[in-house]
Design an enzyme around this catalytic site. Structure first.
Site, PDB file in Angstrom:
ATOM      1  N   LYS A 116      -3.895   5.107  -1.456  1.00 38.81           N
ATOM      2  CA  LYS A 116      -4.107   5.449  -0.522  1.00 38.81           C
ATOM      3  C   LYS A 116      -4.572   7.188  -0.749  1.00 38.81           C
ATOM      4  CE  LYS A 116      -5.815   2.727   3.979  1.00 38.81           C
ATOM      5  NZ  LYS A 116      -4.863   2.972   5.107  1.00 38.81           N
ATOM      6  N   VAL A 137       0.468  -1.148   0.186  1.00 36.88           N
ATOM      7  CA  VAL A 137      -0.020   0.252   0.045  1.00 36.88           C
ATOM      8  C   VAL A 137       0.523   1.437   0.035  1.00 36.88           C
ATOM      9  CG1 VAL A 137      -0.715   0.006   2.775  1.00 36.88           C
ATOM     10  CG2 VAL A 137      -2.485   1.376   0.955  1.00 36.88           C
ATOM     11  N   ASP A 138      -0.003   1.805  -0.969  1.00 30.49           N
ATOM     12  CA  ASP A 138       0.950   3.400  -0.399  1.00 30.49           C
ATOM     13  C   ASP A 138      -0.241   4.277   0.264  1.00 30.49           C
ATOM     14  OD1 ASP A 138       1.945   6.482  -1.135  1.00 30.49           O
ATOM     15  OD2 ASP A 138       2.017   5.902  -3.025  1.00 30.49           O
ATOM     16  N   ASP A 139       0.450   4.189   1.917  1.00 29.36           N
ATOM     17  CA  ASP A 139      -0.542   4.778   2.419  1.00 29.36           C
ATOM     18  C   ASP A 139      -0.031   6.244   3.391  1.00 29.36           C
ATOM     19  OD1 ASP A 139      -1.647   5.774   4.902  1.00 29.36           O
ATOM     20  OD2 ASP A 139      -2.099   3.680   5.433  1.00 29.36           O
TER      21      ASP A 139
END
Lengths: 174, 174
Positions: free
Chosen positions: B127, B97-99
């Site tokens: 996100k 994930v790119d959070d």
């Protein structure tokens, strides 16, 4: 349906859970998980949910560029020897299957050179067959989630069509 | 049902398939996958089914022993610099994930020091939120499988009870 054994992701996840319970019940307290790449990556990551440990990886390939078996495994990536991350540590070595045992033996012998306190082996599946490789004498703890007859196993992460795969697994109660 | 997003393994597998199609259609031919541990292990291993490449791993942790956020990521395992395995290579860096983008930025800046030919980023989920970290200027190719609103995501490998989890995911059509 062909002769292969199909495992769903949920079944694999629960087999890892069972494996973790065997390890915990045995009283083995590892310091670090070492996952053998790439078959051990997914079992090791799921195992971390039940046994919270850092994961190191070692990458090996048993086949050459033409997909023919190599005479011995070739290292893709290895733990940086300089930092001696496993020296004096209790290691839990994780792979998906104990099949010929060649990769496991190779990996164990290499890791033992780093002088760990102990190395235990944890695999999802142990295939009931004659093994070509052998566990070194230093290895006393060997855990497996399930024993399997010697048939071709299809793991979910290797499948192109996951919906079809999960249905085949369901029909096998896997 | 709570506010969290639950993903089944099959949904994750198909998101990786979609991600692989975006990468292939873009014409990016990577030489090696680098998986960020431990969140990237499972996506990277599934991706290897669709884009057959060796996988190297780098291990990072963003939290300290008391599970508080650390000031910067700490290296658990790193690619052996001596062998310079990514110098001159086209790298595909994989995470789940790119959070906040903190881990991705840290990882990219460290990898860029090894003089790769190019590094592209591939994540399952991006996100939609303000990011704390930033992509270095050298990064031109960023692939994601799916964009998500900024809610807590529960990945299947993090779950204790996989049957309950898969049912929650099914109710969300995930």
């Amino acid at each position: 349906m062909d002769d292969r054994i199909y495992f769903s992701y949920a079944k694999i996840h629960n087999t890892v859970k069972l494996l973790s319970e065997k390890i915990i019940e045995s009283g083995y307290h590892a310091d670090v998980i070492v996952a053998i790449g790439t078959g051990g990556f997914i079992p090791a990551r799921i195992l971390k949910t039940y046994i919270k440990l850092p994961i190191l990886t070692v990458g090996l390939k048993l086949y050459d560029e033409n997909n023919n078996p190599a005479s011995r495994p070739k290292k893709i990536q290895w733990i940086d020897e300089v930092e001696q991350k496993i020296t004096g540590k209790r290691v839990l070595l994780v792979d998906e299957v104990d099949d010929s045992r060649i990769t496991l033996e190779y990996c164990l012998r290499e890791l033992l050179r780093h002088d760990p306190e102990e190395i235990a082996v944890a695999v999802l599946h142990n295939k009931l067959k004659d093994k070509i490789g052998h566990y070194p004498d230093e290895i006393g703890r060997i855990y497996f989630g399930e024993e399997l007859e010697d048939r071709w196993v299809v793991y979910p992460w290797d499948t192109i069509d996951i919906i079809d795969h999960e249905e085949k697994a369901r029909l096998q109660n896997n």
